[in-house]
Design a protein around this motif. Structure first.
Motif, short mmCIF file in Angstrom:
data_model
loop_
_atom_site.label_atom_id
_atom_site.label_comp_id
_atom_site.label_asym_id
_atom_site.label_seq_id
_atom_site.Cartn_x
_atom_site.Cartn_y
_atom_site.Cartn_z
N THR A 19 74.22 27.52 -1.53
CA THR A 19 74.71 27.53 -2.70
C THR A 19 76.38 26.80 -2.54
O THR A 19 76.52 26.36 -1.35
CB THR A 19 75.34 29.00 -2.92
OG1 THR A 19 75.91 29.63 -2.02
CG2 THR A 19 74.02 29.78 -3.24
N LEU A 20 76.68 26.37 -3.76
CA LEU A 20 78.06 25.73 -3.71
C LEU A 20 78.79 26.25 -4.76
O LEU A 20 78.48 26.39 -5.90
CB LEU A 20 77.70 24.06 -4.04
CG LEU A 20 79.19 23.37 -4.03
CD1 LEU A 20 79.81 23.24 -2.79
CD2 LEU A 20 78.85 21.91 -4.54
N GLU A 35 83.37 20.28 -0.10
CA GLU A 35 83.06 21.03 1.14
C GLU A 35 82.40 22.32 0.96
O GLU A 35 83.17 23.04 0.23
CB GLU A 35 83.92 21.02 2.14
CG GLU A 35 83.90 21.18 3.68
CD GLU A 35 84.88 21.10 4.45
OE1 GLU A 35 85.09 22.03 5.32
OE2 GLU A 35 85.32 20.13 4.33
N THR A 36 81.29 22.72 1.44
CA THR A 36 80.68 24.24 1.34
C THR A 36 81.71 24.87 2.29
O THR A 36 82.25 24.56 3.19
CB THR A 36 79.31 24.05 1.85
OG1 THR A 36 79.29 23.76 3.23
CG2 THR A 36 78.61 23.26 0.93
N VAL A 67 70.39 22.64 -4.31
CA VAL A 67 71.70 23.31 -4.26
C VAL A 67 71.67 24.17 -5.30
O VAL A 67 71.74 23.66 -6.59
CB VAL A 67 72.84 22.34 -3.90
CG1 VAL A 67 74.07 23.11 -3.84
CG2 VAL A 67 72.71 21.77 -2.71
#
Length: 146
Positions: A19-20, A35-36, A67
């Motif tokens: 996930t983001l 950036e995750t 994602v």
């Protein structure tokens, strides 16, 4: 770097790799590097005008990675009133100022702004500061004002 280039239909169950979490403003960006939480770099290269929503699925350029987008909790003002027409009046005044708002049957939500908070309180609204996912309306013609 992982490049995400297309949104998948959310009508069917699709497995995702990670996930983001993005704020409301970040979900309006179509060309941006993120950036995750665990340090992965992800680049969005989506069609201009794309606005992402909580639960959207994005696929990588090569089709190997999916994602899931999450609406990241962020500071907001949640506005309520016991009088429905008063809440409609508050939404009217916010719209007159082209402020992105989330509209629900019993509240409107906006990004923190001291001047607008004071205006809303003078209109008799109850205004509460919260940190929750913010999902503002997109423009009437399918675009965002953020």
């Amino acid at each position: 770097m992982l490049t995400l280039t297309q949104r998948l239909p959310t009508t069917e169950e699709v497995a995702f790799n990670f996930t983001l979490s993005l704020t409301a403003e970040e979900r309006t960006r179509t060309r941006h590097r993120f950036e995750t939480a665990d340090g992965k770099e992800v680049y969005l290269r989506l069609p201009r005008g794309t606005v992402l929503h909580d639960g959207d699925l994005l696929q990588s350029e090569d089709g190997d990675v999916v994602v899931r987008i999450l609406a990241k909790p962020e500071p907001v003002l949640t506005v309520t009133s016991q009088i429905p027409v008063a809440l409609m009046r508050a939404a009217y005044h916010l719209g007159n100022r082209h402020v992105p708002i989330e509209v629900a049957p019993n509240y409107v939500r906006l990004s923190p702004d001291h001047v607008l908070q004071t205006m809303l309180e003078h209109l008799g609204m109850q205004v509460k500061e919260e940190v929750v996912p913010f999902q503002p309306e997109i423009g009437a013609y399918g675009h965002s004002h953020t």
